[in-house]
Design an enzyme around this catalytic site. Structure first.
Site, PDB file in Angstrom:
ATOM      1  N   SER A 119       0.819  -1.222   0.000  1.00  0.00           N
ATOM      2  CA  SER A 119       0.000   0.000   0.000  1.00  0.00           C
ATOM      3  C   SER A 119       0.846   1.262   0.000  1.00  0.00           C
ATOM      4  O   SER A 119       0.297   2.363  -0.062  1.00  0.00           O
ATOM      5  CB  SER A 119      -0.876   0.042   1.248  1.00  0.00           C
ATOM      6  OG  SER A 119      -1.723  -1.049   1.281  1.00  0.00           O
ATOM      7  N   HIS A 140      -0.328  -2.129  -7.351  1.00  0.00           N
ATOM      8  CA  HIS A 140      -1.161  -1.873  -6.183  1.00  0.00           C
ATOM      9  C   HIS A 140      -2.649  -1.899  -6.540  1.00  0.00           C
ATOM     10  O   HIS A 140      -3.148  -0.998  -7.220  1.00  0.00           O
ATOM     11  CB  HIS A 140      -0.766  -0.513  -5.574  1.00  0.00           C
ATOM     12  CG  HIS A 140      -1.542  -0.175  -4.349  1.00  0.00           C
ATOM     13  ND1 HIS A 140      -1.906   1.101  -4.026  1.00  0.00           N
ATOM     14  CD2 HIS A 140      -2.034  -0.956  -3.371  1.00  0.00           C
ATOM     15  CE1 HIS A 140      -2.587   1.086  -2.898  1.00  0.00           C
ATOM     16  NE2 HIS A 140      -2.677  -0.147  -2.479  1.00  0.00           N
ATOM     17  N   GLU A 152      -2.511   0.852  -9.362  1.00  0.00           N
ATOM     18  CA  GLU A 152      -1.379   1.765  -9.486  1.00  0.00           C
ATOM     19  C   GLU A 152      -0.156   0.922  -9.846  1.00  0.00           C
ATOM     20  O   GLU A 152       0.154  -0.043  -9.147  1.00  0.00           O
ATOM     21  CB  GLU A 152      -1.088   2.466  -8.150  1.00  0.00           C
ATOM     22  CG  GLU A 152      -2.022   3.595  -7.807  1.00  0.00           C
ATOM     23  CD  GLU A 152      -1.648   4.241  -6.481  1.00  0.00           C
ATOM     24  OE1 GLU A 152      -1.388   5.453  -6.460  1.00  0.00           O
ATOM     25  OE2 GLU A 152      -1.634   3.535  -5.449  1.00  0.00           O
ATOM     26  N   ASN A 190      -3.202   6.515  -2.125  1.00  0.00           N
ATOM     27  CA  ASN A 190      -3.224   6.423  -0.654  1.00  0.00           C
ATOM     28  C   ASN A 190      -2.669   7.669   0.011  1.00  0.00           C
ATOM     29  O   ASN A 190      -3.032   7.995   1.136  1.00  0.00           O
ATOM     30  CB  ASN A 190      -2.442   5.198  -0.175  1.00  0.00           C
ATOM     31  CG  ASN A 190      -3.289   3.934  -0.236  1.00  0.00           C
ATOM     32  OD1 ASN A 190      -4.505   4.009  -0.378  1.00  0.00           O
ATOM     33  ND2 ASN A 190      -2.641   2.794  -0.133  1.00  0.00           N
TER      34      ASN A 190
HETATM   35  N1  CAA Z   1     -15.685  -8.920  -3.107  1.00  0.00           N
HETATM   36  C1  CAA Z   1     -16.374  -9.029  -4.257  1.00  0.00           C
HETATM   37  N2  CAA Z   1     -17.437  -8.258  -4.564  1.00  0.00           N
HETATM   38  C2  CAA Z   1     -17.837  -7.376  -3.634  1.00  0.00           C
HETATM   39  C3  CAA Z   1     -17.178  -7.218  -2.406  1.00  0.00           C
HETATM   40  C4  CAA Z   1     -16.061  -8.048  -2.159  1.00  0.00           C
HETATM   41  N3  CAA Z   1     -15.360  -7.958  -1.027  1.00  0.00           N
HETATM   42  N4  CAA Z   1     -17.794  -6.237  -1.711  1.00  0.00           N
HETATM   43  C5  CAA Z   1     -18.806  -5.811  -2.473  1.00  0.00           C
HETATM   44  N5  CAA Z   1     -18.818  -6.471  -3.629  1.00  0.00           N
HETATM   45  C6  CAA Z   1     -19.766  -6.309  -4.738  1.00  0.00           C
HETATM   46  C7  CAA Z   1     -21.115  -6.793  -4.305  1.00  0.00           C
HETATM   47  O1  CAA Z   1     -21.236  -8.199  -4.546  1.00  0.00           O
HETATM   48  C8  CAA Z   1     -22.039  -5.992  -5.178  1.00  0.00           C
HETATM   49  O2  CAA Z   1     -22.154  -6.569  -6.445  1.00  0.00           O
HETATM   50  P1  CAA Z   1     -23.634  -6.923  -6.993  1.00  0.00           P
HETATM   51  O3  CAA Z   1     -24.428  -5.651  -6.906  1.00  0.00           O
HETATM   52  O4  CAA Z   1     -23.402  -7.373  -8.375  1.00  0.00           O
HETATM   53  O5  CAA Z   1     -24.129  -7.954  -6.077  1.00  0.00           O
HETATM   54  C9  CAA Z   1     -21.298  -4.678  -5.382  1.00  0.00           C
HETATM   55  O6  CAA Z   1     -19.929  -4.919  -5.029  1.00  0.00           O
HETATM   56  C10 CAA Z   1     -21.872  -3.572  -4.515  1.00  0.00           C
HETATM   57  O7  CAA Z   1     -21.866  -4.041  -3.163  1.00  0.00           O
HETATM   58  P2  CAA Z   1     -22.965  -3.682  -2.084  1.00  0.00           P
HETATM   59  O8  CAA Z   1     -24.255  -3.375  -2.767  1.00  0.00           O
HETATM   60  O9  CAA Z   1     -22.942  -4.743  -1.050  1.00  0.00           O
HETATM   61  O10 CAA Z   1     -22.390  -2.410  -1.322  1.00  0.00           O
HETATM   62  P3  CAA Z   1     -21.966  -0.988  -1.888  1.00  0.00           P
HETATM   63  O11 CAA Z   1     -22.913  -0.489  -2.923  1.00  0.00           O
HETATM   64  O12 CAA Z   1     -21.683  -0.164  -0.702  1.00  0.00           O
HETATM   65  O13 CAA Z   1     -20.593  -1.266  -2.645  1.00  0.00           O
HETATM   66  C11 CAA Z   1     -18.264  -1.079  -2.417  1.00  0.00           C
HETATM   67  C12 CAA Z   1     -19.522  -1.808  -1.977  1.00  0.00           C
HETATM   68  C13 CAA Z   1     -18.013  -1.334  -3.897  1.00  0.00           C
HETATM   69  C14 CAA Z   1     -17.134  -1.650  -1.593  1.00  0.00           C
HETATM   70  C15 CAA Z   1     -18.476   0.442  -2.190  1.00  0.00           C
HETATM   71  O14 CAA Z   1     -18.853   0.656  -0.870  1.00  0.00           O
HETATM   72  C16 CAA Z   1     -17.238   1.243  -2.471  1.00  0.00           C
HETATM   73  O15 CAA Z   1     -16.914   1.527  -3.591  1.00  0.00           O
HETATM   74  N6  CAA Z   1     -16.516   1.617  -1.410  1.00  0.00           N
HETATM   75  C17 CAA Z   1     -15.252   2.340  -1.505  1.00  0.00           C
HETATM   76  C18 CAA Z   1     -14.151   1.353  -1.746  1.00  0.00           C
HETATM   77  C19 CAA Z   1     -12.820   2.003  -1.737  1.00  0.00           C
HETATM   78  O16 CAA Z   1     -12.649   3.208  -1.657  1.00  0.00           O
HETATM   79  N7  CAA Z   1     -11.797   1.163  -1.790  1.00  0.00           N
HETATM   80  C20 CAA Z   1     -10.424   1.614  -1.729  1.00  0.00           C
HETATM   81  C21 CAA Z   1      -9.895   1.272  -0.389  1.00  0.00           C
HETATM   82  S1  CAA Z   1      -8.249   1.869  -0.198  1.00  0.00           S
HETATM   83  C22 CAA Z   1      -7.318   0.630  -0.746  1.00  0.00           C
HETATM   84  O17 CAA Z   1      -7.729  -0.434  -1.037  1.00  0.00           O
HETATM   85  C23 CAA Z   1      -5.877   0.958  -0.879  1.00  0.00           C
HETATM   86  C24 CAA Z   1      -4.989   0.568   0.205  1.00  0.00           C
HETATM   87  O18 CAA Z   1      -3.857   0.196  -0.089  1.00  0.00           O
HETATM   88  C25 CAA Z   1      -5.322   0.750   1.635  1.00  0.00           C
END
Ligand code: CAA
Length: 283
Positions: A119, A140, A152, A190
């Site tokens: 990360s 990443h 990334e 990040n």
């Molecule tokens: N694995 C696979 N699919 C997943 C999942 C997972 N862990 N979590 C959610 N999904 C899928 C769901 O199955 C759903 O698909 P369908 O509609 O086809 O069933 C879809 O994503 C939407 O999920 P939900 O309706 O349950 O919930 P949501 O609308 O809140 O979406 C989310 C979930 C996509 C995670 C959304 O909340 C989101 O975009 N959140 C922000 C995520 C983000 O910013 N991530 C970056 C994190 S930082 C990082 O990763 C970097 C690092 O190094 C720290």
């Protein structure tokens, strides 16, 4: 160079997600973790995602079976000797990563690229543990890997242009959209995102607003899909703290000091969703 087999090291949240998208893109995947129970947990996570895709009509059962069939699990690092490209997704600990890269350098084919899903730790430092720094790169992914489009691709000090281009192309083949980043603490995304979550923790700790209102505020006022505190719980507060510590130590800039509330939650073992409690409770 043609990539057929991808080795994924670490079967946690990120590793299993990476294994899944690689297998969906048609690659053979060997996923490795230290203990059989970790490997099994990663494989189960992939199976759950595939079952959901079938349920939702996004994949046929035979397609899902074919994806699952392309992933094998192992605890033996030597099994990665046949991999054409390695993606490392182990714990964010430089000493452990360097130890691993030294071993991989000895085991893997000469032409194999070693990519880190870190990360924000230094790709250059990991590369220094190998005799192939030109073939070490950052790749990443974002959590949840099957959903998030971004990768990334990070150029370390000695990363060759050929390695960088191959990794950009691989990310596209895996259905992702890569962006090019030069190595710097926390890379590009990040560097912006994690201090924002850290700031949200300060806002909560200082009693400026409740967790629910902070998150609702950022969703309604800045169009974020989930609020910063919920996102912290999703990413894992242990990961978040390690990432903040990295940028704080690397820059010596006090604006990056980790919020004491995050430190306290981590010390209490409340890492977010994966432990059932973080800023919120998940029961
Ligand atoms: N694995 C696979 N699919 C997943 C999942 C997972 N862990 N979590 C959610 N999904 C899928 C769901 O199955 C759903 O698909 P369908 O509609 O086809 O069933 C879809 O994503 C939407 O999920 P939900 O309706 O349950 O919930 P949501 O609308 O809140 O979406 C989310 C979930 C996509 C995670 C959304 O909340 C989101 O975009 N959140 C922000 C995520 C983000 O910013 N991530 C970056 C994190 S930082 C990082 O990763 C970097 C690092 O190094 C720290």
């Amino acid at each position: 160079m043609e990539i057929k087999t991808i080795g994924v090291i670490g079967a946690g949240t990120m590793g299993s997600g990476i294994a899944q998208v690689a297998a969906e893109a048609g690659f053979n995947v060997i996923m490795r973790d230290l203990e059989e129970q970790f490997v099994q947990r990663g494989l189960t996570a992939v199976e759950k995602n595939l079952a959901r895709a079938v349920e939702k009509g996004r994949k046929s059962q035979s397609e899902a079976d074919a994806v699952r069939g392309r992933i094998s699990g192992t605890t033996r690092l030597e099994d990665l000797s046949e991999a054409d490209f390695i993606i490392e997704a182990i714990i964010e600990n430089m000493a452990l990563k360097k130890e691993l890269y030294e071993k991989l350098d000895a085991i893997c084919k000469e032409e194999t690229v070693l990519a880190s899903n870190t990360s924000g730790l230094s790709i250059t430092e990991m590369a220094s543990a190998t005799k192939r720094p030109q073939k070490v790169v950052g790749m990443h992914f974002f959590n949840p890997v099957p959903v998030m489009k971004l990768v990334e691709v990070i150029k370390g000090f000695d990363t060759a242009a050929e390695t960088f281009d191959l990794t950009m192309e691989l990310a596209r083949q895996m259905g992702k959209e890569p962006i090019a980043v030069n190595e710097a603490p926390l890379f590009a995304v990040n560097r912006i995102l994690v201090p924002m979550i850290n700031e949200a923790a300060f806002v909560l700790m200082e009693g400026v607003a409740t967790a629910e209102d902070i998150d609702r505020g950022m969703m309604l006022g800045a169009n974020h899909p989930i609020g910063p505190l919920a996102l912290g719980d999703l990413v894992g507060l242990d990961v978040l703290l390690a990432v903040m510590e990295t940028i704080y130590h690397e820059t010596g800039d006090s604006k990056y000091r980790p919020c004491p509330l995050i430190r306290k939650l981590v010390r209490a073992g409340h890492f977010g969703r994966k432990t059932g409690r973080g800023f919120y409770s998940y029961t």
